[in-house]
Design an enzyme around this catalytic site. Structure first.
Site, PDB file in Angstrom:
ATOM      1  N   ALA A  72      67.108 -26.129  -3.587  1.00 49.66           N
ATOM      2  CA  ALA A  72      65.948 -25.868  -4.449  1.00 49.66           C
ATOM      3  C   ALA A  72      65.653 -24.376  -4.499  1.00 49.66           C
ATOM      4  CB  ALA A  72      64.737 -26.623  -3.915  1.00 49.66           C
ATOM      5  N   TYR A 139      66.798 -11.799  -7.393  1.00 45.83           N
ATOM      6  CA  TYR A 139      67.433 -13.089  -7.089  1.00 45.83           C
ATOM      7  C   TYR A 139      68.413 -12.935  -5.924  1.00 45.83           C
ATOM      8  CZ  TYR A 139      70.748 -16.921  -7.444  1.00 45.83           C
ATOM      9  OH  TYR A 139      71.578 -17.972  -7.147  1.00 45.83           O
ATOM     10  N   SER A 282      69.597  -6.952 -18.167  1.00 43.97           N
ATOM     11  CA  SER A 282      69.265  -6.224 -16.953  1.00 43.97           C
ATOM     12  C   SER A 282      69.713  -7.007 -15.706  1.00 43.97           C
ATOM     13  CB  SER A 282      67.757  -5.982 -16.985  1.00 43.97           C
ATOM     14  OG  SER A 282      67.292  -5.633 -15.775  1.00 43.97           O
TER      15      SER A 282
END
Ligand code: UDP
Length: 322
Positions: A72, A139, A282
């Site tokens: 998740a 991320y 980006s």
């Protein structure tokens, strides 16, 4: 019993479909991006959020969990640049809460979905696990932070874990019962197939001036079924105490540019794409191609399916469901 967090999502649901053949499985998913229809009916499904400790507590009190696989997460490079808070909250804080609860319940086996984005912009042709990690977007940063937490938990609390660094996952399972279904879709292969299937007017190519042979970004695409199989091997090795901590790349070792992927999709579907070249997106590195020798040497895993298999299976899924 094995807990799969995020088992209703694209990757988690494919893993669960395989895992239920050998293990009892409970899935926890908040359905923020996953789908209840994707959860295999042989698994127990609990709808809930990692941010809510009572749900996790309920699962740990009710079932004897031997290991946790954690899928998740938010996983869009572009979105992470726009909204880093969401990435640090959902990917780092929520995982820390899960690990804290596991520690409390003395559950010490964990498989973590990490990413090639942890490497940033590596200056090498094939990336192995020793390649330095310098993420260039939130991320990748959020995933690397969790990797660091895992290493510290292993050292101090005896956590046993496997980190799997995914390259570009695509394709659908062979029955085309489940497949990639994001809303909005941002990934290259499903976007091209949506366009060629008539759901989009054109495809944008994000940047044609990268330092690559045709100027577009190169990625290593791995079939979802190969990826799921790697998790099964990693879990088996953890459960049998054959490994304590490990980090593995999961990729095919072949790089394809955005243009090559478009051409392959055209060839497989027999349709011509309307392509528009636009600005770079980006946070995108020019080239990410895996060296996955380590997991082959240690667990015997090697990708079996190539780019043709990936796109053909994705197209089968697409035609059946869209
Ligand atoms: N890409 C593109 N057009 C799109 C979607 C993606 O040119 O509509 C490019 C993207 O810039 C990257 C590659 O395709 O170079 C793979 O992107 P994707 O989002 O599928 O995966 P990522 O590599 O970001 O995990």
């Amino acid at each position: 019993m094995i807990l799969v967090v995020g088992g209703a999502g694209y990757i988690g649901s494919h893993l669960v479909k395989e895992l239920v053949k050998s293990q009892d499985v409970v899935v926890l998913d908040n359905l923020s991006t996953g789908h209840s229809w994707a959860v295999n009916t042989r698994a127990i499904f609990v709808q809930g959020d990692l941010g809510d400790p009572t749900t996790v507590q309920y699962i740990f009190d009710t079932y004897k969990i031997e290991a946790v696989l954690h899928f998740a997460a938010c996983s869009l490079v572009g979105e992470s640049v726009i909204n880093p808070l969401k990435y640090y909250e959902n990917n780092v804080v929520a995982t820390l809460n899960l690990l804290k609860m596991m520690k409390q319940y003395q559950i010490n086996k964990f498989i973590f979905s990490s990413t090639a984005a942890t490497y940033g912009m590596p200056n090498v042709d094939d990336i192995d696990e020793e390649t330095p990690t310098h993420p260039i977007n939130p991320y990748g940063q959020s995933k690397l932070m969790v990797e660091q937490i895992l290493a510290d938990f292993a050292h101090s609390y005896g956590l046993k874990y496997v980190v799997l660094r995914y390259f570009n996952v695509a394709g659908a399972d062979e029955t085309a019962e489940i497949g990639e279904s994001h809303d909005p879709e941002t990934h290259l292969i499903p976007i091209i197939l949506q366009h060629l299937g008539g759901q989009r007017d054109y495809i944008s190519v994000f940047g044609t001036d990268y330092d690559t042979p045709d100027g577009t970004c190169i990625r290593d695409y791995i079939h979802i079924t190969d990826l799921a199989n790697a998790h099964l091997l990693a879990l088996e090795a953890l459960l049998e105490n054959r490994i304590a901590t490990a980090t593995y790349n999961l990729g095919n070792g072949d790089g394809y540019s955005v243009k090559q992927i478009i051409e392959t999709c055209e060839q497989i579907t027999g349709k011509k794409a309307n392509v528009q070249n636009v600005e770079r997106r980006s946070g995108d590195p020019a080239k990410l191609v895996a060296n996955a020798d380590k997991i082959y040497a240690e667990l015997g895993w090697k990708a079996q399916l190539d780019i043709q298999d990936i796109i053909k299976s994705a197209w089968r899924w697409h035609k059946k469901h869209f």
